[in-house]
Design a protein around this motif. Structure first.
Motif, PDB file in Angstrom:
ATOM      1  N   ALA A   1      59.072  21.474  41.920  1.00 22.62           N
ATOM      2  CA  ALA A   1      59.039  20.936  42.706  1.00 22.62           C
ATOM      3  C   ALA A   1      57.712  20.782  43.114  1.00 22.62           C
ATOM      4  CB  ALA A   1      59.768  20.965  44.035  1.00 22.62           C
ATOM      5  N   GLY A   2      57.007  22.187  43.005  1.00 25.56           N
ATOM      6  CA  GLY A   2      55.469  22.240  43.350  1.00 25.56           C
ATOM      7  C   GLY A   2      54.675  21.529  42.410  1.00 25.56           C
ATOM      8  N   ARG A   3      55.076  21.395  40.961  1.00 22.16           N
ATOM      9  CA  ARG A   3      54.024  20.721  40.009  1.00 22.16           C
ATOM     10  C   ARG A   3      54.451  19.236  40.190  1.00 22.16           C
ATOM     11  NH1 ARG A   3      55.931  25.268  37.068  1.00 22.16           N
ATOM     12  NH2 ARG A   3      57.654  24.255  36.051  1.00 22.16           N
ATOM     13  N   ILE A   4      55.631  19.002  40.481  1.00 24.57           N
ATOM     14  CA  ILE A   4      56.085  17.571  40.555  1.00 24.57           C
ATOM     15  C   ILE A   4      55.116  17.082  41.942  1.00 24.57           C
ATOM     16  CG2 ILE A   4      57.687  15.690  41.146  1.00 24.57           C
ATOM     17  CD1 ILE A   4      59.716  17.466  39.741  1.00 24.57           C
ATOM     18  N   GLN A   5      55.202  17.728  42.662  1.00 25.61           N
ATOM     19  CA  GLN A   5      54.357  17.449  44.065  1.00 25.61           C
ATOM     20  C   GLN A   5      52.844  17.210  43.694  1.00 25.61           C
ATOM     21  OE1 GLN A   5      55.084  19.827  47.804  1.00 25.61           O
ATOM     22  NE2 GLN A   5      53.183  20.465  47.288  1.00 25.61           N
ATOM     23  N   THR A   6      52.334  18.225  43.017  1.00 23.88           N
ATOM     24  CA  THR A   6      51.044  17.947  42.543  1.00 23.88           C
ATOM     25  C   THR A   6      50.748  16.712  41.802  1.00 23.88           C
ATOM     26  OG1 THR A   6      51.016  20.421  42.506  1.00 23.88           O
ATOM     27  CG2 THR A   6      48.954  18.924  41.444  1.00 23.88           C
ATOM     28  N   VAL A   7      51.494  16.263  40.838  1.00 22.38           N
ATOM     29  CA  VAL A   7      51.227  15.110  39.961  1.00 22.38           C
ATOM     30  C   VAL A   7      51.444  13.987  40.726  1.00 22.38           C
ATOM     31  CG1 VAL A   7      52.311  13.768  38.049  1.00 22.38           C
ATOM     32  CG2 VAL A   7      52.060  16.122  37.933  1.00 22.38           C
ATOM     33  N   VAL A   8      52.372  13.799  41.787  1.00 31.16           N
ATOM     34  CA  VAL A   8      52.464  12.576  42.712  1.00 31.16           C
ATOM     35  C   VAL A   8      51.360  12.742  43.680  1.00 31.16           C
ATOM     36  CG1 VAL A   8      54.295  11.713  44.347  1.00 31.16           C
ATOM     37  CG2 VAL A   8      55.211  12.634  42.563  1.00 31.16           C
ATOM     38  N   GLY A   9      50.901  13.830  44.293  1.00 33.09           N
ATOM     39  CA  GLY A   9      49.804  13.677  44.922  1.00 33.09           C
ATOM     40  C   GLY A   9      48.700  13.257  44.252  1.00 33.09           C
ATOM     41  N   ASP A  10      48.513  13.356  43.004  1.00 37.20           N
ATOM     42  CA  ASP A  10      47.212  13.161  42.348  1.00 37.20           C
ATOM     43  C   ASP A  10      47.203  11.459  42.135  1.00 37.20           C
ATOM     44  OD1 ASP A  10      46.380  15.626  42.082  1.00 37.20           O
ATOM     45  OD2 ASP A  10      46.823  15.957  40.117  1.00 37.20           O
ATOM     46  N   LEU A  11      48.437  11.002  41.882  1.00 37.41           N
ATOM     47  CA  LEU A  11      48.839   9.649  41.696  1.00 37.41           C
ATOM     48  C   LEU A  11      48.500   8.815  42.942  1.00 37.41           C
ATOM     49  CD1 LEU A  11      52.063   9.453  39.585  1.00 37.41           C
ATOM     50  CD2 LEU A  11      49.740   8.721  38.738  1.00 37.41           C
ATOM     51  N   ALA A  12      48.834   9.402  44.063  1.00 36.82           N
ATOM     52  CA  ALA A  12      48.506   8.828  45.691  1.00 36.82           C
ATOM     53  C   ALA A  12      47.020   8.869  45.562  1.00 36.82           C
ATOM     54  CB  ALA A  12      49.426   9.472  46.409  1.00 36.82           C
ATOM     55  N   THR A  13      46.441   9.891  45.327  1.00 36.88           N
ATOM     56  CA  THR A  13      44.927   9.969  45.392  1.00 36.88           C
ATOM     57  C   THR A  13      44.315   9.104  44.802  1.00 36.88           C
ATOM     58  OG1 THR A  13      44.944  12.414  45.793  1.00 36.88           O
ATOM     59  CG2 THR A  13      42.967  11.592  45.151  1.00 36.88           C
ATOM     60  N   GLN A  14      44.437   8.735  43.480  1.00 36.71           N
ATOM     61  CA  GLN A  14      43.724   7.711  42.795  1.00 36.71           C
ATOM     62  C   GLN A  14      44.075   6.366  43.481  1.00 36.71           C
ATOM     63  OE1 GLN A  14      41.965   9.085  40.585  1.00 36.71           O
ATOM     64  NE2 GLN A  14      43.134  11.094  40.589  1.00 36.71           N
ATOM     65  N   GLY A  15      45.181   6.045  43.789  1.00 36.91           N
ATOM     66  CA  GLY A  15      45.524   4.890  44.429  1.00 36.91           C
ATOM     67  C   GLY A  15      44.721   4.447  45.888  1.00 36.91           C
ATOM     68  N   GLU A  16      44.658   5.884  46.542  1.00 34.78           N
ATOM     69  CA  GLU A  16      43.860   5.629  47.679  1.00 34.78           C
ATOM     70  C   GLU A  16      42.403   5.585  47.737  1.00 34.78           C
ATOM     71  OE1 GLU A  16      47.129   8.405  50.257  1.00 34.78           O
ATOM     72  OE2 GLU A  16      45.061   9.348  49.639  1.00 34.78           O
ATOM     73  N   ARG A  17      41.829   6.087  46.489  1.00 38.62           N
ATOM     74  CA  ARG A  17      40.401   6.067  46.049  1.00 38.62           C
ATOM     75  C   ARG A  17      40.290   4.461  45.788  1.00 38.62           C
ATOM     76  NH1 ARG A  17      39.786  11.358  42.508  1.00 38.62           N
ATOM     77  NH2 ARG A  17      39.223  12.660  44.295  1.00 38.62           N
ATOM     78  N   LEU A  18      41.065   3.844  45.062  1.00 33.56           N
ATOM     79  CA  LEU A  18      40.940   2.245  44.660  1.00 33.56           C
ATOM     80  C   LEU A  18      40.903   1.444  46.338  1.00 33.56           C
ATOM     81  CD1 LEU A  18      43.296   1.624  41.917  1.00 33.56           C
ATOM     82  CD2 LEU A  18      40.697   1.228  41.787  1.00 33.56           C
ATOM     83  N   GLN A  19      41.681   1.855  47.199  1.00 32.91           N
ATOM     84  CA  GLN A  19      41.687   1.467  48.444  1.00 32.91           C
ATOM     85  C   GLN A  19      40.526   1.579  49.189  1.00 32.91           C
ATOM     86  OE1 GLN A  19      45.291   2.995  50.226  1.00 32.91           O
ATOM     87  NE2 GLN A  19      46.451   1.151  49.696  1.00 32.91           N
ATOM     88  N   SER A  20      39.795   2.813  49.145  1.00 31.77           N
ATOM     89  CA  SER A  20      38.664   2.973  49.830  1.00 31.77           C
ATOM     90  C   SER A  20      37.387   2.342  49.252  1.00 31.77           C
ATOM     91  CB  SER A  20      38.393   4.535  49.775  1.00 31.77           C
ATOM     92  OG  SER A  20      38.229   4.964  48.543  1.00 31.77           O
ATOM     93  N   LEU A  21      37.486   1.506  48.141  1.00 27.59           N
ATOM     94  CA  LEU A  21      36.314   1.013  47.740  1.00 27.59           C
ATOM     95  C   LEU A  21      35.809  -0.240  48.708  1.00 27.59           C
ATOM     96  CD1 LEU A  21      37.361   0.327  43.857  1.00 27.59           C
ATOM     97  CD2 LEU A  21      35.217   1.509  45.027  1.00 27.59           C
TER      98      LEU A  21
END
Length: 762
Positions: A674-694
């Motif tokens: 679950a920790g590895r899955i959590q990391t992958v999901v967190g990375d995807l969320a981070t990329q989306g939030e970076r797009l929003q922060s533009l």
């Protein structure tokens, strides 16, 4: 030196059985038995007797009939003190097992010590008439009883004797010579049978207008509203409570209004019992009329609950049977029916599905009898509301059923499920009802993968996953044909939504659907277990994939690699394009430059080129189109190389029954995954939030740079022809490696420096 075991063959095999004994005739929905091998049976129908002589001291007799053919013997039930009994039972003897030239039908008197002989009728097999369905049924005749010497005696027996096939209408209810070893208590368990699932309805209860809540009970289902926020003598809720109910409606809906007077202590203010058969049936999303129902108050007098004659109160409800939904009782991935409950909303059928259950080979011994392994196998097939069950073949590892069944098809994107089971309720072995029919294996066939009007004859592997690993339990030979009545109607189905409209206009939540599906499977299994012979709960639950939602490390791995398999095509294209950009094959890169130049100069060719390319790929792959139906794949399921502990975890009970140290180890492993899955999901969320922060000004300098860049880009694109921009961009992407840097590009560096909401997380 021990020789290694050869690997098990889990593959699908095409077979060439000798099908049919007659052509297709009449209505397609009439089973013609042309998908199974024709089997000859000798049928004896014992109807009734009259004027039987008395054998007991009471001046009467307890008659029954015994039908004997060689070593096989079948008996009817007996009647007490009746000289004119009526049995109306049929006996069927397989022609392959006939070991005598004569049939002996004996009438006997049931006695405590030794049954008395009353009389008999003899038949020569060479004189038995043959009957081929759909001929009219053979009329029974009266035969005079004879004694052992062949002399006529008092009493007559009405019989019908004929040679027929398994297509005879008497076949499903007949006693079979295959079951010669079965006790009279177990005979019903070996017969073939067709079952219908009960018609399931969603019941929607909406309550309108102290801490008061409403509790609703229907059968084993119980739901309750929230506590009313209106703390007055006129509480309001306006909540929907959803139940599953089956026609005919045997159980009433019970509503009770309760007041929470203390923690874990509720007082019933009133209750009402509502018969569902009188409720409105809704076909669309329009609200039904509301009604007031009287609440009855109950009081306890001398320990007994009695109804108080005083008027308690009334409750304002909107109750309806929602016929616009499809009540899900199967796994959504393997649905065999997608129609709404209300028959008025059904579309016309698009074809017919025919299934021939031929035989099985190499079945494993499932139980021990008289010190040796044995198997009493039968098949169950489920499609739509119709369940079918073949007869049980006693003590055989290679049973032959040769039974054919037919279903109407309303949607090609549905699945038929065929399961094989071992009958554990024979020989009087289940006095206490504790034993369960064991699973031998299951086959699923999706109709949309079948070509129309083609007969598929294959031998499917029967695979079962045990706690010790995957095991091949044998093979089942099936014949399948999907006949389409209108190709236009079937193609038109592909433009319709998968589920009825109500699922999209007023969708149910995922949690609600899971709860309602659990209720539906319980109702179906309970109804079918009450049939005769019963279709038992463990059989119904296995066919409906009740446990498919449970956690499994094996399934999680399998789904992960399925996703990787889907993405592998995109990854391969990206690798190919990267090789082109880095000039791994200069000739291919030059050709791509030429194609790119043409498409930029003539942009109107871009979309036609893409679709032409897809067309050519489709035509190219036609040569390798699948020729066989899909079957259970052990590699895809990751069942062939799964770790024993993961299997033990998958077959563990819920809640767990394993020791605490094993549970701790599995919990730690689950945390790691679950920790590895959590990391992958967190990375995807981070990329989306970076797009929003533009454009969010979270980083004012980065947003300012991006806004200025957008302004300059807009001006440049406005004054520069599109072809020039496309050419420059394409040539830059396809530039030679000597013009490339190993460091990340400027846009990528800029994107990675953008802020995300990870800084705000604890």
């Amino acid at each position: 030196m021990q020789r290694p075991h050869p690997p098990e063959d889990f593959s699908l095999k095409e077979t060439s059985p000798h099908l049919g004994g007659g052509g297709i005739s009449g209505d397609k929905l009439t089973s013609t038995y042309d998908l199974v091998e024709q089997m000859q049976y000798l049928y004896i129908r014992v109807v009734k007797a009259k004027d039987l002589p008395a054998k007991d001291v009471t001046g009467s007799c307890d008659p029954y009939v015994e039908v004997k053919l060689g070593n096989y013997k079948g008996t009817t039930r007996h009647f007490e003190k009746k000289t004119n009994p009526e049995w109306n039972q049929v006996f069927a003897f397989s022609k392959e097992r006939i070991q005598s030239s004569f049939i002996e039908v004996v009438v006997k008197d049931k006695d405590l010590v030794k049954d008395d002989f009353i009389g008999r009728v003899m038949f020569d097999l060479n004189e038995i008439p043959k009957r081929v369905p759909p001929d009219s049924p053979l009329a029974p005749q009266w035969y005079r009883l004879e004694d052992r010497k062949g002399d006529k005696i008092k009493g007559e027996l009405m019989l019908a004797v004929w040679m027929g096939t398994q297509a005879d209408e008497a076949f499903p209810e007949a006693w079979h010579s295959d079951a010669a070893a079965v006790s009279s208590d177990g005979v019903s368990n070996i017969r073939s049978k067709v079952y219908l699932s009960p018609k399931l309805w969603y019941v929607r209860v909406n309550g309108r207008y102290p801490e008061v809540y409403v509790k609703a009970i229907h059968g084993n289902q119980a739901l309750r509203t929230r506590i009313s926020q209106s703390r007055s003598i006129n509480p309001m809720w306006n909540e929907d409570l959803m139940f599953v109910a089956a026609e005919p409606f045997e159980e009433h809906l019970v509503l009770s209004v309760e007041d929470r007077v203390a923690p874990n202590k509720d007082e019933v203010l009133g209750r009402c019992v509502i018969p569902l058969q009188n409720m409105n049936r809704r076909l669309d999303h329009k609200a039904v009329n509301t009604r007031w129902f009287n609440l009855e108050k109950h009081i306890v007098v001398d320990g007994e609950k009695k109804k108080d004659t005083k008027f308690a109160s009334r409750i304002h409800l909107r109750i309806c049977l929602d016929g616009g939904y499809h009540v899900l009782d199967e796994s959504t991935h393997y649905s065999s029916d997608l129609r709404p409950t209300a028959k008025q909303l059904w579309r016309s059928s698009i074809g017919v599905l025919e299934l021939g259950v031929l035989s099985a080979q190499g079945l494993m011994p499932m139980k021990t009898k008289d010190g040796r392994g044995t198997t009493d196998a039968y098949c169950v097939a489920k499609y739509g509301q119709k369940w079918v069950r073949t007869r049980t073949i006693i003590d055989s590892f290679a049973p032959k059923w040769n039974e054919q069944y037919t279903w109407e098809v309303y949607d090609p994107c549905t699945v038929i499920t065929i399961g094989v089971f071992d009958n554990c309720h024979l020989h009087g072995a289940d006095k206490n009802g504790g034993s369960k029919d064991a699973r031998i294996g299951k086959v699923r066939i999706r109709l949309s993968t079948l070509e129309t009007d083609r007969v598929y004859t294959h031998s499917y592997p029967l695979l079962v996953l045990h706690s010790s690993g995957v095991k091949k339990m044998g093979e089942i030979q099936l014949a399948v044909r999907f006949t389409c009545s209108s190709l236009i109607n079937m193609l038109h189905i592909y433009s319709h939504p998968l589920l009825p409209k109500m699922h999209y206009l007023h969708p149910l939540s995922v949690t609600q659907l899971d709860s309602l599906r659990h209720q539906a499977t319980q109702i179906v299994s309970m109804r079918l277990s009450r049939a005769e012979p019963p279709l038992r709960k463990e059989v119904v639950e296995y066919m409906l994939d009740v446990d498919s939602h449970m956690w499994s490390m094996r399934r999680s791995k399998a789904n992960f690699f399925r996703i990787m398999g889907v993405l592998s095509g995109m990854i391969a294209v990206c690798k190919w394009f990267d090789q082109i950009c880095h000039w791994k094959n200069p000739l291919t890169t030059v050709l791509i430059h030429v194609l790119f130049l043409i498409l930029v100069l003539y942009p109107e060719l871009i979309l036609p080129t893409i679709f032409l390319y897809l067309f050519l790929i489709g035509v190219w792959y036609y040569r390798w189109r699948p020729r066989h139906p899909p079957h259970m794949d052990t590699q895809l399921s990751h069942a062939d190389k799964v770790h024993p502990d993961e299997l033990d975890e998958e077959f563990d009970t819920f809640p767990t029954s394993r020791p605490s140290d094993i549970v701790r180890m599995r919990y730690d492993r689950l945390r790691s995954v679950a920790g590895r899955i959590q990391t992958v999901v967190g990375d995807l969320a981070t990329q989306g939030e970076r797009l929003q922060s533009l454009l969010s000004w979270r980083d004012p300098r980065a947003t300012a740079l991006f806004v200025i860049f957008c302004l300059i880009t807009a001006i440049v694109l406005y004054v520069t022809p599109f072809q020039v921009v496309a050419l420059l961009t394409g040539f830059y992407v396809l530039r030679h490696p000597r013009f490339r840097h190993k460091l990340p590009s400027v846009p990528l560096n800029f994107f990675r420096r953008l802020p995300a909401r990870t800084d705000s997380m604890l």
